[in-house]
Design a protein around this motif. Structure first.
Motif, PDB file in Angstrom:
ATOM      1  N   LEU A 195       3.694  -4.232  -0.914  1.00  0.00           N
ATOM      2  CA  LEU A 195       4.369  -5.198  -0.048  1.00  0.00           C
ATOM      3  C   LEU A 195       5.827  -5.340  -0.468  1.00  0.00           C
ATOM      4  O   LEU A 195       6.183  -5.054  -1.625  1.00  0.00           O
ATOM      5  CB  LEU A 195       3.679  -6.562  -0.123  1.00  0.00           C
ATOM      6  N   PRO A 196       6.706  -5.788   0.436  1.00  0.00           N
ATOM      7  CA  PRO A 196       8.118  -5.980   0.059  1.00  0.00           C
ATOM      8  C   PRO A 196       8.242  -6.954  -1.103  1.00  0.00           C
ATOM      9  O   PRO A 196       7.475  -7.917  -1.210  1.00  0.00           O
ATOM     10  CB  PRO A 196       8.742  -6.552   1.331  1.00  0.00           C
ATOM     11  N   ALA A 197       9.204  -6.708  -1.978  1.00  0.00           N
ATOM     12  CA  ALA A 197       9.412  -7.592  -3.135  1.00  0.00           C
ATOM     13  C   ALA A 197       9.715  -9.017  -2.703  1.00  0.00           C
ATOM     14  O   ALA A 197       9.379  -9.977  -3.408  1.00  0.00           O
ATOM     15  CB  ALA A 197      10.540  -7.039  -4.009  1.00  0.00           C
ATOM     16  N   SER A 198      10.336  -9.178  -1.532  1.00  0.00           N
ATOM     17  CA  SER A 198      10.665 -10.510  -1.024  1.00  0.00           C
ATOM     18  C   SER A 198       9.455 -11.205  -0.403  1.00  0.00           C
ATOM     19  O   SER A 198       9.517 -12.376  -0.046  1.00  0.00           O
ATOM     20  CB  SER A 198      11.780 -10.414   0.015  1.00  0.00           C
ATOM     21  N   GLY A 199       8.328 -10.463  -0.263  1.00  0.00           N
ATOM     22  CA  GLY A 199       7.094 -11.052   0.229  1.00  0.00           C
ATOM     23  C   GLY A 199       6.980 -11.033   1.749  1.00  0.00           C
ATOM     24  O   GLY A 199       7.902 -10.630   2.473  1.00  0.00           O
ATOM     25  N   ILE A 200       5.826 -11.459   2.241  1.00  0.00           N
ATOM     26  CA  ILE A 200       5.587 -11.650   3.664  1.00  0.00           C
ATOM     27  C   ILE A 200       5.152 -13.093   3.882  1.00  0.00           C
ATOM     28  O   ILE A 200       4.780 -13.796   2.929  1.00  0.00           O
ATOM     29  CB  ILE A 200       4.518 -10.676   4.211  1.00  0.00           C
ATOM     30  N   TYR A 225       3.129 -12.187  -2.154  1.00  0.00           N
ATOM     31  CA  TYR A 225       3.995 -11.283  -2.903  1.00  0.00           C
ATOM     32  C   TYR A 225       3.193 -10.089  -3.428  1.00  0.00           C
ATOM     33  O   TYR A 225       1.951 -10.145  -3.503  1.00  0.00           O
ATOM     34  CB  TYR A 225       4.639 -12.024  -4.076  1.00  0.00           C
ATOM     35  N   PRO A 226       3.887  -9.010  -3.786  1.00  0.00           N
ATOM     36  CA  PRO A 226       3.187  -7.870  -4.400  1.00  0.00           C
ATOM     37  C   PRO A 226       2.382  -8.319  -5.617  1.00  0.00           C
ATOM     38  O   PRO A 226       2.864  -9.108  -6.436  1.00  0.00           O
ATOM     39  CB  PRO A 226       4.321  -6.924  -4.800  1.00  0.00           C
ATOM     40  N   GLY A 227       1.137  -7.851  -5.710  1.00  0.00           N
ATOM     41  CA  GLY A 227       0.277  -8.232  -6.826  1.00  0.00           C
ATOM     42  C   GLY A 227      -0.621  -9.418  -6.544  1.00  0.00           C
ATOM     43  O   GLY A 227      -1.494  -9.744  -7.352  1.00  0.00           O
ATOM     44  N   ASP A 228      -0.439 -10.078  -5.401  1.00  0.00           N
ATOM     45  CA  ASP A 228      -1.336 -11.173  -5.032  1.00  0.00           C
ATOM     46  C   ASP A 228      -2.702 -10.609  -4.641  1.00  0.00           C
ATOM     47  O   ASP A 228      -2.822  -9.485  -4.143  1.00  0.00           O
ATOM     48  CB  ASP A 228      -0.769 -11.979  -3.865  1.00  0.00           C
ATOM     49  N   TYR A 282       1.351 -12.463  10.324  1.00  0.00           N
ATOM     50  CA  TYR A 282       2.401 -12.610   9.321  1.00  0.00           C
ATOM     51  C   TYR A 282       3.682 -11.917   9.790  1.00  0.00           C
ATOM     52  O   TYR A 282       3.689 -11.167  10.769  1.00  0.00           O
ATOM     53  CB  TYR A 282       1.952 -11.990   7.991  1.00  0.00           C
ATOM     54  N   TYR A 283       4.764 -12.159   9.087  1.00  0.00           N
ATOM     55  CA  TYR A 283       6.013 -11.430   9.283  1.00  0.00           C
ATOM     56  C   TYR A 283       6.747 -11.357   7.940  1.00  0.00           C
ATOM     57  O   TYR A 283       6.487 -12.184   7.067  1.00  0.00           O
ATOM     58  CB  TYR A 283       6.885 -12.123  10.352  1.00  0.00           C
ATOM     59  N   PRO A 284       7.635 -10.393   7.728  1.00  0.00           N
ATOM     60  CA  PRO A 284       7.912  -9.239   8.583  1.00  0.00           C
ATOM     61  C   PRO A 284       6.779  -8.215   8.472  1.00  0.00           C
ATOM     62  O   PRO A 284       5.936  -8.311   7.580  1.00  0.00           O
ATOM     63  CB  PRO A 284       9.215  -8.682   8.010  1.00  0.00           C
ATOM     64  N   ILE A 285       6.788  -7.225   9.372  1.00  0.00           N
ATOM     65  CA  ILE A 285       5.718  -6.246   9.390  1.00  0.00           C
ATOM     66  C   ILE A 285       5.726  -5.426   8.103  1.00  0.00           C
ATOM     67  O   ILE A 285       6.780  -5.076   7.574  1.00  0.00           O
ATOM     68  CB  ILE A 285       5.836  -5.332  10.629  1.00  0.00           C
ATOM     69  N   ALA A 286       4.540  -5.168   7.573  1.00  0.00           N
ATOM     70  CA  ALA A 286       4.380  -4.353   6.359  1.00  0.00           C
ATOM     71  C   ALA A 286       3.232  -3.391   6.622  1.00  0.00           C
ATOM     72  O   ALA A 286       2.078  -3.798   6.670  1.00  0.00           O
ATOM     73  CB  ALA A 286       4.097  -5.234   5.146  1.00  0.00           C
ATOM     74  N   GLU A 287       3.542  -2.121   6.792  1.00  0.00           N
ATOM     75  CA  GLU A 287       2.527  -1.139   7.167  1.00  0.00           C
ATOM     76  C   GLU A 287       1.714  -0.647   5.979  1.00  0.00           C
ATOM     77  O   GLU A 287       0.814   0.171   6.142  1.00  0.00           O
ATOM     78  CB  GLU A 287       3.197   0.044   7.869  1.00  0.00           C
ATOM     79  N   SER A 288       2.015  -1.160   4.773  1.00  0.00           N
ATOM     80  CA  SER A 288       1.320  -0.675   3.575  1.00  0.00           C
ATOM     81  C   SER A 288      -0.092  -1.245   3.430  1.00  0.00           C
ATOM     82  O   SER A 288      -0.861  -0.784   2.598  1.00  0.00           O
ATOM     83  CB  SER A 288       2.138  -1.009   2.322  1.00  0.00           C
ATOM     84  N   LEU A 289      -0.442  -2.262   4.229  1.00  0.00           N
ATOM     85  CA  LEU A 289      -1.794  -2.825   4.173  1.00  0.00           C
ATOM     86  C   LEU A 289      -2.108  -3.472   5.507  1.00  0.00           C
ATOM     87  O   LEU A 289      -1.521  -4.484   5.868  1.00  0.00           O
ATOM     88  CB  LEU A 289      -1.927  -3.854   3.054  1.00  0.00           C
TER      89      LEU A 289
END
Length: 465
Positions: free
Chosen positions: A240-245, A298-301, A335-342
């Protein structure tokens, strides 16, 4: 008596008069309400008011239509149809809402629907877009059943408005987009319908839970409460982006036996908060619940999801599956912004756990497993033992990364520091109505007292497990 208003679906019984009462008067004259009364089923603590038609006046719209569509005379049908985004838009356009319009003659047939955005890697023929029974056309269309754009389920409001800060891109400045609608028709009377009309109008989500199969869900009969847990570990969100979704809404989903669904946000092995807690769940009224404020991921959640079922009305085991009489356990979040990694994180009881309890080393497919499960004899002791099996069994995890699938094994549901339950303490009113109404700020005091009285005047009945 104080009655807690639970998160999830509540039955509201109301009555009212045309004139407000004045609690500052010595005698309160509460008039009879006549026919000004009724009931409404609402998620009282997470409900977003339906917008007026004026909100959409002058806006462009996109329709995905099923016109004069024939519904097969089968109790369960999953139908899929692919649409191309309109070419009239030359720039990127975002939907600000979607509305589901169903032929009033056939509202009882539509159980739920999902709108998927197809992958840009899919090669589609505009003159022959896929249209048919999902199992017949999805062999080469997996990418069109991965990225959920939006969902709707039975009993929900027709219109969903997206948050002001984030819409859904339905067109692209580079090329056209393709979308697929997947509809679940529930037709237990086996009626042949030759003209089913349906429109999904869009004016300018991640899924967590279990797979819908016998290896994921096998719920014993005559159980007051049977718990199915799933867990999405930290590695699921590492891209996920470091800034989170930002999570903005939640759609819990089970079938007829489900009574509660929740998902907790786990950070550093500690439960931070509920993403959403549908502690009162009603199959016939499945709302998309708008969160009061967005929740950051956030990444790692990690995520812990629990579905609770009651099968006191069943004499046979209930298995995971597509039919309404089968069961599901999922929690879909917008959610936003879009994250195609999951795009999804789903679990099932692992093959080795099934081999152990079935006392075999041979491979087990769903047919063999389903036959073995239906031959089990159930007592109160065996139901308790089955719950222990589900609590401790090794899980198989599937991550849908959009363009590819990733798999892992979870030896058991991890332990984490849970949320501290805050008791609901009743606050005593320190002053009487007469004292409040004679204070210097009497107008405000009377308004506050009136609000309290109006609140008590409504009768809330909660759907308890």
């Amino acid at each position: 008596m104080d009655v807690p208003i639970k998160l999830g679906t509540n039955i509201l019984i109301f009555a009212y008069d045309l004139d407000d009462i004045d609690p500052c008067q010595s005698k309160l004259d509460i008039k009879y309400h006549d026919d000004r009364r009724g009931t409404r089923i609402l998620p009282l603590r997470s409900y977003a008011d339906q917008p007026t038609d004026e909100m959409f006046v002058g806006l462009d719209f996109v329709d995905f239509r099923f016109d004069n569509h024939a519904v097969p005379s089968a109790d369960t049908t999953y139908y899929c149809k692919v649409f191309k985004s309109p070419s009239r838009f030359l720039t990127k356009r975002h939907a600000i809402a979607h509305k589901v319009l169903i032929d009033s003659r056939n509202t009882n047939l539509l159980h739920h629907l999902d709108l998927f955005e197809c992958s840009s890697k899919d090669v589609l023929d505009d003159a022959n877009l896929p249209d048919g029974i999902c199992d017949d056309i999805l062999t080469g269309m997996r990418m069109c059943s991965s990225n959920v754009a939006t969902s709707w389920a039975i009993g929900a409001d027709s219109t969903t408005v997206y948050p002001e800060e984030a819409g859904y891109a339905v067109t692209s400045a580079i090329s056209n987009k393709y979308f697929m609608i997947k509809i679940h028709y529930d037709n237990p009377r086996l009626t042949s319908i030759q003209a089913f009309d349906f429109i999904l109008a869009m004016n300018f989500d991640n899924m967590i839970g279990t797979l819908s199969s016998p290896e994921s869900l096998a719920i014993p009969p005559n159980a007051e409460q049977f718990i199915v847990d799933s867990y999405c570990p930290p590695e699921a969100t590492h891209n996920l982006p470091a800034s989170g979704i930002n999570i903005v809404s939640a759609l819990p989903h089970t079938h007829l036996q489900g009574i509660s669904v929740w998902t907790k946000l786990i950070r550093n092995n500690t439960a931070v908060q509920y993403l959403f807690n549908a502690e009162a769940f009603d199959f016939n009224h499945q709302f998309a619940n708008r969160l009061p404020t967005p929740i950051k991921i956030y990444p790692g959640d990690a995520f812990a999801t629990r579905c609770i079922y009651s099968t006191k009305n069943k004499n046979d085991i209930t298995l995971g599956g597509k039919r309404t009489i089968d069961e599901m356990c999922s929690h879909t979040f917008s959610y936003y912004p879009i994250a195609e990694s999951l795009t999804a994180c789903m679990t099932a009881i692992d093959q080795t756990a099934w081999q152990t309890i079935m006392k075999t080393s041979l491979p087990i497919d769903n047919v063999k497993l389903e036959q073995w499960l239906h031959n089990l004899t159930w007592t109160s002791n065996s139901v308790a033992q089955w719950q222990e099996f589900y609590n401790e069994a090794q899980r198989f995890i599937m991550y849908d990364r959009g363009s590819y699938m990733e798999f892992n094994v979870l030896p058991t549901i991890p332990k984490y520091e849970d949320l501290q339950i805050e008791p609901c303490n009743r606050k005593e009113i320190q002053h009487s109505n007469d004292q409040l109404c004679h204070e210097s700020n009497d107008s405000v005091a009377c308004q506050n007292t009136l609000f309290l009285f109006a609140f008590i005047f409504f009768v809330f009945k909660i759907i308890f497990p």
